[in-house]
Design a protein around this motif. Structure first.
Motif, PDB file in Angstrom:
ATOM      1  N   CYS A  52       0.837  -1.197   0.000  1.00  0.00           N
ATOM      2  CA  CYS A  52       0.000   0.000   0.000  1.00  0.00           C
ATOM      3  C   CYS A  52       0.873   1.250   0.000  1.00  0.00           C
ATOM      4  CB  CYS A  52      -0.881  -0.020   1.247  1.00  0.00           C
ATOM      5  SG  CYS A  52      -1.840   1.494   1.450  1.00  0.00           S
ATOM      6  N   CYS A  85      -7.057  -1.785   3.346  1.00  0.00           N
ATOM      7  CA  CYS A  85      -6.126  -1.868   4.479  1.00  0.00           C
ATOM      8  C   CYS A  85      -6.265  -0.666   5.410  1.00  0.00           C
ATOM      9  CB  CYS A  85      -4.701  -1.987   3.961  1.00  0.00           C
ATOM     10  SG  CYS A  85      -4.308  -0.841   2.639  1.00  0.00           S
ATOM     11  N   CYS A  86      -6.346   0.545   4.858  1.00  0.00           N
ATOM     12  CA  CYS A  86      -6.280   1.747   5.690  1.00  0.00           C
ATOM     13  C   CYS A  86      -7.307   2.797   5.268  1.00  0.00           C
ATOM     14  CB  CYS A  86      -4.875   2.342   5.622  1.00  0.00           C
ATOM     15  SG  CYS A  86      -4.396   2.857   3.958  1.00  0.00           S
ATOM     16  N   PHE A 138       0.113   4.054   1.163  1.00  0.00           N
ATOM     17  CA  PHE A 138      -0.194   4.899   2.321  1.00  0.00           C
ATOM     18  C   PHE A 138       0.252   4.272   3.629  1.00  0.00           C
ATOM     19  CE2 PHE A 138      -3.583   5.505  -0.897  1.00  0.00           C
ATOM     20  CZ  PHE A 138      -3.195   6.758  -1.325  1.00  0.00           C
ATOM     21  N   CYS A 139      -0.011   2.965   3.814  1.00  0.00           N
ATOM     22  CA  CYS A 139       0.300   2.334   5.100  1.00  0.00           C
ATOM     23  C   CYS A 139       1.296   1.188   4.964  1.00  0.00           C
ATOM     24  CB  CYS A 139      -0.970   1.846   5.788  1.00  0.00           C
ATOM     25  SG  CYS A 139      -1.693   0.367   5.037  1.00  0.00           S
TER      26      CYS A 139
HETATM   27 ZN   LIG Z   1      -3.085   1.009   3.280  1.00  0.00          ZN
END
Ligand SMILES: [Zn+2]
Length: 79
Positions: free
Chosen positions: A22, A54-55, A24-25
């Motif tokens: 990902c 996921c986030c 972002f995370c």
């Molecule tokens: Zn994520």
């Protein structure tokens, strides 16, 4: 000219599309809420807002090739 920082690689496993990680995370192997037919529509000019499982990170996909998604905004930090 496509800005490299707006790109992110994706992978296919059968009918499913994944991100190796990902943006972002950094979660591994994120299943995308996207199918091959959605990619076709994106290549034909559709925009697609993805909410990653996921986030809940959001990215708007504006184009795609065989290996990369192109987002409306940068996904990578500039070096
Ligand atoms: Zn994520």
């Amino acid at each position: 000219m496509i800005p490299f920082e707006n790109t992110w690689p994706y992978e296919r496993y059968g009918p499913d599309l994944y991100l190796h990680s990902c943006p972002f995370c950094q979660a591994p192997n994120v299943l995308l809420p996207l199918k091959e037919k959605d990619l076709t529509a994106i290549r034909e000019g559709a925009k697609r807002l993805l909410v990653l499982p996921c986030c809940r990170g959001k990215m708007t996909v504006v184009d795609a090739d065989a290996d990369y998604l192109l987002a409306a905004r940068p996904l990578r930090r500039k070096a």
